[in-house]
Design a protein around this motif. Sequence first.
Motif, PDB file in Angstrom:
ATOM      1  N   LYS A 123       0.832  -1.198   0.000  1.00 28.75           N
ATOM      2  CA  LYS A 123       0.000   0.000   0.000  1.00 28.75           C
ATOM      3  C   LYS A 123       0.872   1.256   0.000  1.00 28.75           C
ATOM      4  O   LYS A 123       0.644   2.191  -0.776  1.00 28.75           O
ATOM      5  CB  LYS A 123      -0.916   0.000   1.229  1.00 28.75           C
ATOM      6  CG  LYS A 123      -1.747   1.265   1.376  1.00 28.75           C
ATOM      7  CD  LYS A 123      -2.662   1.185   2.586  1.00 28.75           C
ATOM      8  CE  LYS A 123      -1.934   1.677   3.809  1.00 28.75           C
ATOM      9  NZ  LYS A 123      -2.792   1.802   4.996  1.00 28.75           N
ATOM     10  N   TYR A 124       1.916   1.269   0.827  1.00 26.58           N
ATOM     11  CA  TYR A 124       2.775   2.445   0.930  1.00 26.58           C
ATOM     12  C   TYR A 124       3.655   2.607  -0.303  1.00 26.58           C
ATOM     13  O   TYR A 124       3.936   3.735  -0.727  1.00 26.58           O
ATOM     14  CB  TYR A 124       3.610   2.382   2.212  1.00 26.58           C
ATOM     15  CG  TYR A 124       2.737   2.535   3.431  1.00 26.58           C
ATOM     16  CD1 TYR A 124       2.126   3.751   3.722  1.00 26.58           C
ATOM     17  CD2 TYR A 124       2.497   1.473   4.283  1.00 26.58           C
ATOM     18  CE1 TYR A 124       1.300   3.899   4.833  1.00 26.58           C
ATOM     19  CE2 TYR A 124       1.687   1.608   5.395  1.00 26.58           C
ATOM     20  CZ  TYR A 124       1.092   2.828   5.666  1.00 26.58           C
ATOM     21  OH  TYR A 124       0.281   2.970   6.757  1.00 26.58           O
ATOM     22  N   ARG A 138       2.457   6.653  -6.904  1.00 26.40           N
ATOM     23  CA  ARG A 138       1.422   7.583  -7.396  1.00 26.40           C
ATOM     24  C   ARG A 138       1.847   9.041  -7.129  1.00 26.40           C
ATOM     25  O   ARG A 138       1.719   9.898  -7.996  1.00 26.40           O
ATOM     26  CB  ARG A 138       0.084   7.315  -6.719  1.00 26.40           C
ATOM     27  CG  ARG A 138      -0.709   6.196  -7.347  1.00 26.40           C
ATOM     28  CD  ARG A 138      -2.156   6.185  -6.883  1.00 26.40           C
ATOM     29  NE  ARG A 138      -2.307   6.204  -5.439  1.00 26.40           N
ATOM     30  CZ  ARG A 138      -2.419   5.117  -4.662  1.00 26.40           C
ATOM     31  NH1 ARG A 138      -2.418   3.920  -5.217  1.00 26.40           N
ATOM     32  NH2 ARG A 138      -2.543   5.235  -3.367  1.00 26.40           N
ATOM     33  N   GLU A 139       2.345   9.296  -5.930  1.00 23.01           N
ATOM     34  CA  GLU A 139       2.751  10.656  -5.598  1.00 23.01           C
ATOM     35  C   GLU A 139       3.915  11.118  -6.471  1.00 23.01           C
ATOM     36  O   GLU A 139       3.987  12.272  -6.852  1.00 23.01           O
ATOM     37  CB  GLU A 139       3.096  10.755  -4.123  1.00 23.01           C
ATOM     38  CG  GLU A 139       1.872  10.658  -3.228  1.00 23.01           C
ATOM     39  CD  GLU A 139       2.237  10.610  -1.747  1.00 23.01           C
ATOM     40  OE1 GLU A 139       3.432  10.795  -1.406  1.00 23.01           O
ATOM     41  OE2 GLU A 139       1.313  10.380  -0.940  1.00 23.01           O
ATOM     42  N   ARG A 143       2.766   1.658  -3.417  1.00 25.22           N
ATOM     43  CA  ARG A 143       1.860   2.178  -4.451  1.00 25.22           C
ATOM     44  C   ARG A 143       1.600   3.673  -4.246  1.00 25.22           C
ATOM     45  O   ARG A 143       1.594   4.457  -5.202  1.00 25.22           O
ATOM     46  CB  ARG A 143       0.537   1.424  -4.426  1.00 25.22           C
ATOM     47  CG  ARG A 143       0.616   0.047  -5.016  1.00 25.22           C
ATOM     48  CD  ARG A 143      -0.778  -0.578  -5.121  1.00 25.22           C
ATOM     49  NE  ARG A 143      -0.670  -2.011  -5.153  1.00 25.22           N
ATOM     50  CZ  ARG A 143      -1.100  -2.845  -4.225  1.00 25.22           C
ATOM     51  NH1 ARG A 143      -1.735  -2.391  -3.166  1.00 25.22           N
ATOM     52  NH2 ARG A 143      -0.925  -4.138  -4.338  1.00 25.22           N
ATOM     53  N   ARG A 144       1.362   4.054  -3.016  1.00 28.16           N
ATOM     54  CA  ARG A 144       1.106   5.467  -2.706  1.00 28.16           C
ATOM     55  C   ARG A 144       2.314   6.321  -3.094  1.00 28.16           C
ATOM     56  O   ARG A 144       2.167   7.387  -3.699  1.00 28.16           O
ATOM     57  CB  ARG A 144       0.791   5.626  -1.224  1.00 28.16           C
ATOM     58  CG  ARG A 144       0.432   7.067  -0.848  1.00 28.16           C
ATOM     59  CD  ARG A 144       0.176   7.223   0.621  1.00 28.16           C
ATOM     60  NE  ARG A 144      -1.003   6.452   1.017  1.00 28.16           N
ATOM     61  CZ  ARG A 144      -1.334   6.198   2.266  1.00 28.16           C
ATOM     62  NH1 ARG A 144      -0.580   6.619   3.257  1.00 28.16           N
ATOM     63  NH2 ARG A 144      -2.421   5.522   2.546  1.00 28.16           N
ATOM     64  N   ARG A 164       2.659  12.150  -9.945  1.00 30.94           N
ATOM     65  CA  ARG A 164       1.819  13.371  -9.932  1.00 30.94           C
ATOM     66  C   ARG A 164       2.659  14.624 -10.066  1.00 30.94           C
ATOM     67  O   ARG A 164       2.178  15.643 -10.506  1.00 30.94           O
ATOM     68  CB  ARG A 164       1.012  13.452  -8.634  1.00 30.94           C
ATOM     69  CG  ARG A 164      -0.131  12.508  -8.607  1.00 30.94           C
ATOM     70  CD  ARG A 164      -0.941  12.750  -7.361  1.00 30.94           C
ATOM     71  NE  ARG A 164      -1.870  11.653  -7.185  1.00 30.94           N
ATOM     72  CZ  ARG A 164      -2.376  11.258  -6.039  1.00 30.94           C
ATOM     73  NH1 ARG A 164      -2.047  11.881  -4.939  1.00 30.94           N
ATOM     74  NH2 ARG A 164      -3.190  10.251  -5.971  1.00 30.94           N
TER      75      ARG A 164
END
Length: 84
Positions: A72-73, A79-80, A75-76, A83
């Motif tokens: 989860k971390y 994504r960041e 992937r986050r 961006r």
Amino acid sequence: MTLTVRLDPELERRLESVCERRRTTKTAVVTELVREFVAREPEASSYEVAVRLGLIGSVAGGPPDLSRNAKKYVRRAIREKHRR
């Protein structure tokens, strides 16, 4: 190993009476009861011991559940990064 157990007088009297009837010793009775008690307790995994000692999530600034939710971390973080 020697273990001292304090019993109230009535319980001690009853224990001695039962031991006499069964022709066994107090030591044998207590040993069997401790074996049964320990057998009912599941052995803790290394992870469970670490949680109980407060070692999981002990790194300052990091999420306390990082070891369980690493994907989860990651992937986050990806994504960041995209961006920006």
